[in-house]
Structures are given as structure tokens and as C-alpha cells.
Design an enzyme around this catalytic site. Structure first.
Site, PDB file in Angstrom:
ATOM      1  N   GLY A  12      22.648 -40.588   7.926  1.00 14.58           N
ATOM      2  CA  GLY A  12      20.804 -39.276   8.651  1.00 14.58           C
ATOM      3  C   GLY A  12      21.353 -38.112   9.273  1.00 14.58           C
ATOM      4  O   GLY A  12      23.119 -38.214   9.888  1.00 14.58           O
ATOM      5  N   ASP A  13      21.257 -37.414   9.529  1.00 13.57           N
ATOM      6  CA  ASP A  13      21.220 -36.167  10.219  1.00 13.57           C
ATOM      7  C   ASP A  13      22.825 -35.425   9.430  1.00 13.57           C
ATOM      8  O   ASP A  13      22.779 -34.813  10.606  1.00 13.57           O
ATOM      9  CB  ASP A  13      21.625 -36.416  11.360  1.00 13.57           C
ATOM     10  N   GLU A  14      22.361 -34.998   8.828  1.00 11.70           N
ATOM     11  CA  GLU A  14      23.677 -34.386   7.871  1.00 11.70           C
ATOM     12  C   GLU A  14      23.369 -32.931   7.367  1.00 11.70           C
ATOM     13  O   GLU A  14      24.821 -31.912   7.861  1.00 11.70           O
ATOM     14  CB  GLU A  14      23.596 -35.277   6.731  1.00 11.70           C
ATOM     15  N   LYS A  16      19.792 -32.431   6.219  1.00  9.38           N
ATOM     16  CA  LYS A  16      18.796 -32.299   4.858  1.00  9.38           C
ATOM     17  C   LYS A  16      18.381 -30.834   5.315  1.00  9.38           C
ATOM     18  O   LYS A  16      17.958 -30.386   4.111  1.00  9.38           O
ATOM     19  CB  LYS A  16      18.297 -33.284   5.034  1.00  9.38           C
ATOM     20  N   ALA A  39      12.032 -39.321  10.858  1.00  7.40           N
ATOM     21  CA  ALA A  39      12.564 -38.531  10.347  1.00  7.40           C
ATOM     22  C   ALA A  39      12.503 -36.984  11.592  1.00  7.40           C
ATOM     23  O   ALA A  39      11.770 -36.637  11.749  1.00  7.40           O
ATOM     24  CB  ALA A  39      12.472 -37.524   8.765  1.00  7.40           C
ATOM     25  N   GLY A  40      13.896 -36.226  11.992  1.00  8.42           N
ATOM     26  CA  GLY A  40      13.555 -34.965  12.196  1.00  8.42           C
ATOM     27  C   GLY A  40      14.840 -34.163  12.074  1.00  8.42           C
ATOM     28  O   GLY A  40      16.201 -34.307  11.209  1.00  8.42           O
ATOM     29  N   HIS A  41      14.005 -32.795  11.126  1.00  4.79           N
ATOM     30  CA  HIS A  41      15.147 -32.016  10.563  1.00  4.79           C
ATOM     31  C   HIS A  41      15.068 -31.124  11.132  1.00  4.79           C
ATOM     32  O   HIS A  41      13.432 -30.000  11.329  1.00  4.79           O
ATOM     33  CB  HIS A  41      14.175 -31.966   8.814  1.00  4.79           C
ATOM     34  N   THR A  42      15.853 -30.194  11.689  1.00  5.38           N
ATOM     35  CA  THR A  42      16.295 -28.931  12.499  1.00  5.38           C
ATOM     36  C   THR A  42      16.377 -28.074  11.871  1.00  5.38           C
ATOM     37  O   THR A  42      17.586 -27.806  10.728  1.00  5.38           O
ATOM     38  CB  THR A  42      17.070 -28.881  13.518  1.00  5.38           C
ATOM     39  N   GLN A 223      16.288 -39.752   6.462  1.00  2.59           N
ATOM     40  CA  GLN A 223      17.002 -40.773   6.553  1.00  2.59           C
ATOM     41  C   GLN A 223      18.792 -40.937   5.445  1.00  2.59           C
ATOM     42  O   GLN A 223      18.520 -39.612   5.129  1.00  2.59           O
ATOM     43  CB  GLN A 223      16.396 -42.495   6.400  1.00  2.59           C
ATOM     44  N   GLY A 415      27.747 -23.198  10.861  1.00  2.00           N
ATOM     45  CA  GLY A 415      27.361 -23.242  12.066  1.00  2.00           C
ATOM     46  C   GLY A 415      25.796 -23.547  11.364  1.00  2.00           C
ATOM     47  O   GLY A 415      25.203 -23.941  10.144  1.00  2.00           O
TER      48      GLY A 415
HETATM   49  P1  GDP Z   1      18.726 -33.971   8.776  1.00  6.47           P
HETATM   50  O1  GDP Z   1      17.817 -34.762   9.603  1.00  6.47           O
HETATM   51  O2  GDP Z   1      19.309 -33.638   8.230  1.00  6.47           O
HETATM   52  O3  GDP Z   1      17.995 -32.655   8.787  1.00  6.47           O
HETATM   53  O4  GDP Z   1      19.628 -33.142  10.232  1.00  6.47           O
HETATM   54  P2  GDP Z   1      19.269 -33.070  11.640  1.00  6.47           P
HETATM   55  O5  GDP Z   1      18.387 -31.860  11.711  1.00  6.47           O
HETATM   56  O6  GDP Z   1      18.565 -34.490  12.188  1.00  6.47           O
HETATM   57  O7  GDP Z   1      20.354 -32.653  11.893  1.00  6.47           O
HETATM   58  C1  GDP Z   1      21.250 -31.572  11.676  1.00  6.47           C
HETATM   59  C2  GDP Z   1      22.185 -30.746  12.891  1.00  6.47           C
HETATM   60  O8  GDP Z   1      22.894 -29.483  12.925  1.00  6.47           O
HETATM   61  C3  GDP Z   1      20.548 -29.671  12.916  1.00  6.47           C
HETATM   62  O9  GDP Z   1      20.555 -29.316  14.374  1.00  6.47           O
HETATM   63  C4  GDP Z   1      20.782 -28.590  12.644  1.00  6.47           C
HETATM   64  O10 GDP Z   1      20.341 -26.879  12.952  1.00  6.47           O
HETATM   65  C5  GDP Z   1      22.407 -28.622  12.926  1.00  6.47           C
HETATM   66  N1  GDP Z   1      22.911 -27.633  11.511  1.00  6.47           N
HETATM   67  C6  GDP Z   1      23.080 -28.128  10.012  1.00  6.47           C
HETATM   68  N2  GDP Z   1      23.956 -27.703   9.632  1.00  6.47           N
HETATM   69  C7  GDP Z   1      25.434 -27.334  10.489  1.00  6.47           C
HETATM   70  C8  GDP Z   1      26.615 -26.230   9.978  1.00  6.47           C
HETATM   71  O11 GDP Z   1      27.227 -26.406   9.267  1.00  6.47           O
HETATM   72  N3  GDP Z   1      26.706 -26.617  11.744  1.00  6.47           N
HETATM   73  C9  GDP Z   1      27.223 -26.633  12.728  1.00  6.47           C
HETATM   74  N4  GDP Z   1      26.864 -26.547  14.030  1.00  6.47           N
HETATM   75  N5  GDP Z   1      25.729 -27.403  12.450  1.00  6.47           N
HETATM   76  C10 GDP Z   1      24.629 -27.248  11.664  1.00  6.47           C
HETATM   77  P1  IMO Z   2      16.711 -38.165   9.333  1.00  6.33           P
HETATM   78  O1  IMO Z   2      15.815 -37.138   8.574  1.00  6.33           O
HETATM   79  C1  IMO Z   2      18.842 -40.548  11.973  1.00  6.33           C
HETATM   80  C2  IMO Z   2      17.657 -44.900  11.909  1.00  6.33           C
HETATM   81  C3  IMO Z   2      17.081 -45.628  13.262  1.00  6.33           C
HETATM   82  C4  IMO Z   2      17.081 -46.564  13.265  1.00  6.33           C
HETATM   83  C5  IMO Z   2      16.440 -47.161  11.816  1.00  6.33           C
HETATM   84  C6  IMO Z   2      15.633 -47.630  11.820  1.00  6.33           C
HETATM   85  O2  IMO Z   2      16.682 -37.032  10.358  1.00  6.33           O
HETATM   86  O3  IMO Z   2      17.963 -37.635   9.086  1.00  6.33           O
HETATM   87  P2  IMO Z   2      12.950 -46.267  11.535  1.00  6.33           P
HETATM   88  O4  IMO Z   2      12.960 -45.688  13.162  1.00  6.33           O
HETATM   89  O5  IMO Z   2      13.013 -45.693  10.979  1.00  6.33           O
HETATM   90  O6  IMO Z   2      12.385 -48.120  11.380  1.00  6.33           O
HETATM   91  O7  IMO Z   2      14.717 -46.801  12.358  1.00  6.33           O
HETATM   92  O8  IMO Z   2      17.003 -45.979  11.195  1.00  6.33           O
HETATM   93  N1  IMO Z   2      16.804 -43.439  11.691  1.00  6.33           N
HETATM   94  C7  IMO Z   2      17.732 -41.907  11.799  1.00  6.33           C
HETATM   95  N2  IMO Z   2      18.547 -42.117  12.021  1.00  6.33           N
HETATM   96  N3  IMO Z   2      18.296 -39.873  11.324  1.00  6.33           N
HETATM   97  C8  IMO Z   2      17.405 -39.876  10.843  1.00  6.33           C
HETATM   98  O9  IMO Z   2      16.449 -39.611   9.661  1.00  6.33           O
HETATM   99  C9  IMO Z   2      16.335 -41.247  11.009  1.00  6.33           C
HETATM  100  N4  IMO Z   2      15.465 -41.798  10.970  1.00  6.33           N
HETATM  101  C10 IMO Z   2      15.468 -43.441  11.147  1.00  6.33           C
HETATM  102  O10 IMO Z   2      17.954 -44.660  14.119  1.00  6.33           O
HETATM  103  O11 IMO Z   2      18.768 -46.843  13.357  1.00  6.33           O
HETATM  104 MG    MG Z   3      17.360 -35.839  11.746  1.00  8.52          MG
END
Ligand code: GDP
Ligand code: IMO
Ligand code: MG
Length: 438
Positions: A12-14, A16, A39-42, A223, A415
Site C-alpha cells: 500500500g501507499d505506493e 496509486k 485507503a488514503g490517496h494523496t 491497498q 517527486g
Molecule cells: P496511495 O495510497 O498508493 O495512493 O499512496 P499515498 O498517497 O498513501 O502515498 C504516496 C505519497 O507519496 C503521497 O504523499 C504522494 O504525494 C507521494 N508521492 C507519489 N509519487 C511520488 C514520487 O515519485 N516522489 C515523491 N517524493 N513522492 C511521491
Molecule cells: P492505500 O489504498 C497501507 C493496512 C492496515 C493494516 C491492514 C488491515 O492508501 O494504499 P484494515 O483497516 O484494512 O482492516 O487494516 O491493512 N492497510 C493499509 N496500509 N495503505 C492502505 O491503503 C491500507 N489500507 C489498509 O494498516 O495493516
Molecule cells: Mg495510501
């Protein structure tokens, strides 16, 4: 056509959300197909930062229909707050469409999620405590409340009674809590239903119509593959299937509608919550990468665990999701490392070398990563827009990953901003590349 799927390939948090945002402008629709507000997508647009939890990361484009598909679990209060927040940022979300078949996270799901974690003590999963697991459990038990149920008082009340009955013992500590009062809960959720009514639509038909008219539909995963309830590190997983195949089930599209599948891969690894993480780092290096990469949860604000990239896990994810292309994110965060470590295998305590992800979780818990060390770079790469702009060591790292994963890298993030990307030839030639016209 085409249907383009975007999924996470690690924990997660790649990044997306950023990729979806990049591809969404010319797309006809963006559909979320699983997960909920765990989920949290920034997304960063100019100086403005948006954090999406339930709303698809395409909402910033008025011409793109954003859809919450049937596979998503919806906390209506969170969704309404998210829409209100977007309104303060001048985002028009009146076009958002929600599946009547999506399940509703109820107050008791959140209580049960918290209580379940408390009961597990030191073995807790580290869930986001948003009620995700209990809601999917009720869905499977056929005791769930669906979005369409919020529109009819008689049905809603009957279903809440049926859902609460088997939970009576577990919910006893809250029996006098106002949030669980049947009448009050029914009224509150009916009101949510009224407020969401304009958004409720036959979302499966919307997806079909867009695809059948030759449009582009993005399937936005939440995720990631290693948090998949079937294929991930169970029980340290989420309660849905974030692998790419779910894009069909969770939206109503058919498997043959999924034309191109992108996996988002961070240039290192992070994980939130508990569970095995073979390449995990601690100490100053973890702190340094966490700071540079701003690795704090968008949803819960927790520090993310940090590790080197893990090719064993990634090859597994790439095969599970039949990835066509990889979007490699956060390469800029590795700038300044003398050495970049890549896990190419795992060593068991018995000395066996594993190159394939072990199906036995006990093996995974005890495995030590086997690393190959690559040279790092020190140049700032945040302004790079072509592969040629990257220092040789960074290009070598990208080429190495592509070679070892057997999957083309279509895009590289340097970035957080929308324009901080490098499209490769493979990316430009892809359906996604052609759709955005790069
Ligand atoms: P998601 O859940 O897969 O959508 O990812 P998150 O939003 O939770 O976390 C990714 C974070 O990395 C966010 O704060 C984005 O703004 C940031 N981000 C995305 N791509 C890049 C990148 O190539 N470089 C940097 N430094 N930050 C990035
Ligand atoms: P995005 O879409 C990272 C993790 C939680 C926990 C496990 C189970 O932003 O990538 P849950 O509340 O789903 O039952 O928790 O999954 N988890 C994530 N980790 N990014 C996420 O979403 C996640 N959604 C759930 O931290 O380990
Ligand atoms: Mg996220």
C-alpha cells in the site's frame, strides 16, 4: 475500450492516487472496486494537496465520471465529509456515482474493529479501525446493509435488527451507547441515504456503457497485492482482494474488459500495521527514508515501516496481478544513498535459498533477505523528465529492476507533483500513454 487497471504491488501507499490522477483527465470514468476509507490517496496539484479516502482520484476532472463500485465498503458519514471537504476546495463532486450494491460500514462495525484489535493485544493486525473487516464479514454472512437499503426505512430497520442479533454479546459493553440505539441509528442512516440519493446509480451499467462506447475506464485499486486477504500475509492483511482481478468483480466489468494492468511500485518498501516484512530497516536509515519520503499514513497518521525493495515479493505480486507495466514511484527519495540494497531472495534458518515467495507463512516470518548491492547517486533528480536526465546509477537501478522483474517500467516518479514523472518508451507506447497523449 480500454479498461486500465491500477493496483498497488507492495503493502500500500505506493502512489496509486497520483498515477490515477495523471491518467484520469482524458478518461471517461474512474471506478474504485474494493476497500473503503482504510485507503488514503494523496494527490498534489500545484500548491494544493488533496487526500482521498473513498472518492476516486479522478474527481478533479469534471469530464470524468467517478464511481464507487459494488466491491467497495462505504462509510456514508466519511463519504459525506469528504464531499464537503472537496466543496471547500472548489471541487464539484455532483457527478460522483455510487453503486446501490456497495456495502455500508455501520457504527457497530467500527466498534467491533476496535474491540477486535484490543482483544488481540500484542498480536493485533494494526487495522485502520475504520470497520472494514467487520463490514466485509457481514457481507459474507449475508447480514450486510447495502447502500440501496438506506433508501427504505422498513428494510433498513429489519436489516439492522438482523445484523445486530448475532453480535449482541460482543456489543454488550456499548449496549447503552446512543450510537447503537436502533431507532436513532435507523434515522441517522436514512438521512445519509437521502443525502447520497442523487449519487446512487446503476454503476455497472455506467462502466459497461463507457467501455462499450470505446471509452477509457480506469479501475483504481486501494491497498495492495501483499495485503490481499487470499494472497497476502494473512491474517496481517486487509479484508478485501486488492489484486487486479478484483477490478472486474468489484465493478461489474468482465475479466476481458481489463486491457492493461499497471502495478505501482515504490523504489523501496513501506508497510503500515503488523505483519512480516523481510527487508524492514530500523535505526537512522529508516528514519532518514521516512522523513525524505514523508512516510506517514494519509489515513491514520501512523509512521510507516520502511525497508529496501523486495524482488521476491514483487515478482509474486507481478504474477498475481499479471502486470503489464510498472509505475516506479519515489525514486527521488533514494537520492543520497551510497548503496541501494535489493532483496533478490530469502534465506531460511536451515540455509535454503528461496527465490519464490514462500506459501508457508512461518517460513516467511523466519526468512532473512539476501541482498544485492547497487551503487547509489547523489544528484538531485526531482527535475528529471526523461531517462537521459537521470544519473547513470539511477538509470542502472531502473534497468536492473525491470530486468529482474521481467516487467516493463512505464513511468517513474521523481517527486510528489503531477509533472514530476518520467515516461519511458514502454509507457508512451502503452494504452495509458496513448490515452494521455505523451
Ligand atoms: P496511495 O495510497 O498508493 O495512493 O499512496 P499515498 O498517497 O498513501 O502515498 C504516496 C505519497 O507519496 C503521497 O504523499 C504522494 O504525494 C507521494 N508521492 C507519489 N509519487 C511520488 C514520487 O515519485 N516522489 C515523491 N517524493 N513522492 C511521491
Ligand atoms: P492505500 O489504498 C497501507 C493496512 C492496515 C493494516 C491492514 C488491515 O492508501 O494504499 P484494515 O483497516 O484494512 O482492516 O487494516 O491493512 N492497510 C493499509 N496500509 N495503505 C492502505 O491503503 C491500507 N489500507 C489498509 O494498516 O495493516
Ligand atoms: Mg495510501
Amino acid at each position: 475500450m480500454p479498461g486500465i487497471v491500477i493496483v498497488g504491488a507492495q503493502w500500500g501507499d505506493e502512489g496509486k492516487g497520483k498515477l490515477v490522477d495523471l491518467l484520469a483527465e482524458p478518461a471517461d470514468a474512474v471506478v474504485r472496486f474494493q476497500g473503503g476509507n482504510n485507503a488514503g490517496h494523496t494527490i498534489v496539484h500545484g500548491d494544493v494537496k488533496y487526500a482521498f479516502h473513498l472518492v476516486p482520484s479522478g474527481i478533479l476532472y469534471p469530464g470524468t465520471t467517478c464511481i464507487i463500485g459494488n466491491g467497495v465498503v462505504v462509510d456514508p458519514e466519511v463519504l459525506l465529509n469528504e464531499l464537503a471537504q472537496l466543496a471547500t476546495q472548489d471541487v464539484d463532486s455532483s457527478g460522483l456515482r455510487i453503486s446501490p450494491n456497495a456495502h455500508v460500514i455501520m457504527p457497530y462495525h467500527k466498534l467491533l474493529d476496535q474491540a477486535g484489535e484490543q482483544r488481540l493485544g500484542k498480536n493485533q493486525i494494526g487495522t485502520t479501525k475504520r470497520g472494514i473487516g467487520p463490514c466485509y464479514a457481514d457481507k459474507s454472512l449475508r447480514l450486510g446493509i447495502r447502500i440501496q437499503d438506506l433508501l427504505e426505512e422498513r428494510i433498513l430497520k429489519k436489516k439492522i435488527v438482523a445484523a445486530l442479533e448475532p453480535k449482541e454479546r460482543l456489543l454488550r459493553p456499548w449496549q447503552r451507547d446512543a450510537v447503537l440505539d436502533l431507532q436513532a441509528m435507523t434515522e441517522r442512516y436514512l438521512e445519509f441515504g437521502e443525502r447520497l440519493r442523487p449519487h446512487i446509480a446503476d454503476t455497472t451499467a455506467l462502466v459497461w456503457d463507457a467501455l462499450d462506447a470505446g471509452g477509457t475506464v480506469l479501475f483504481e485499486g486501494a491497498q495492495a497485492a501483499l495485503l490481499d486477504i487470499d494472497h497476502g500475509t494473512y491474517p496481517f492483511v486487509t479484508s478485501s482482494n486488492p489484486v487486479s482481478g478484483t477490478a472486474a468483480v468489484g465493478s461489474g466489468a468482465g475479466p476481458k474488459d481489463l486491457d492493461e494492468i499497471w502495478g505501482v511500485v515504490k523504489a523501496y518498501s513501506t508497510r503500515v500495521g503488523s505483519g512480516p516484512f523481510p527487508t524492514e530497516l530500523d535505526g537512522t536509515l529508516a528514519d532518514e527514508l521516512r522523513d525524505k519520503g514523508a512516510e506517514r499514513g494519509t489515513t491514520t497518521g501512523r509512521d510507516r515501516r520502511i525497508g529496501w525493495i523486495d524482488l521476491v515479493a514483487l515478482r509474486y505480486a507481478a504474477r498475481l496481478c499479471t502486470l503489464d507495466l510498472i509505475c516506479l514511484t519515489k525514486l527521488d527519495v533514494l537520492t543520497g544513498q551510497d548503496v541501494i540494497r535489493v532483496a533478490t531472495g530469502y534465506r531460511t534458518p536451515e540455509g535454503e535459498l528461496l527465490e519464490r515467495y514462500p506459501y508457508n507463512q512461518s517460513v516467511l516470518h523466519r526468512a532473512e533477505p539476501v541482498y544485492e548491492d547497487l551503487p547509489g547517486w547523489s544528484e538531485d533528480i526531482t527535475a528529471a523528465r526523461t531517462l537521459e536526465d537521470l544519473p547513470q546509477a539511477a538509470r542502472d537501478y531502473v534497468a536492473y529492476l525491470e530486468d529482474r522483474l521481467g516487467t516493463r517500467i512505464g513511468m517513474i516518479g521523481v517527486g510528489p507533483a503531477q509533472d514530476q514523472v518520467i515516461w519511458t518508451d514502454a509507457g508512451r507506447a502503452s494504452q495509458a500513454g496513448r490515452t494521455v497523449g505523451v
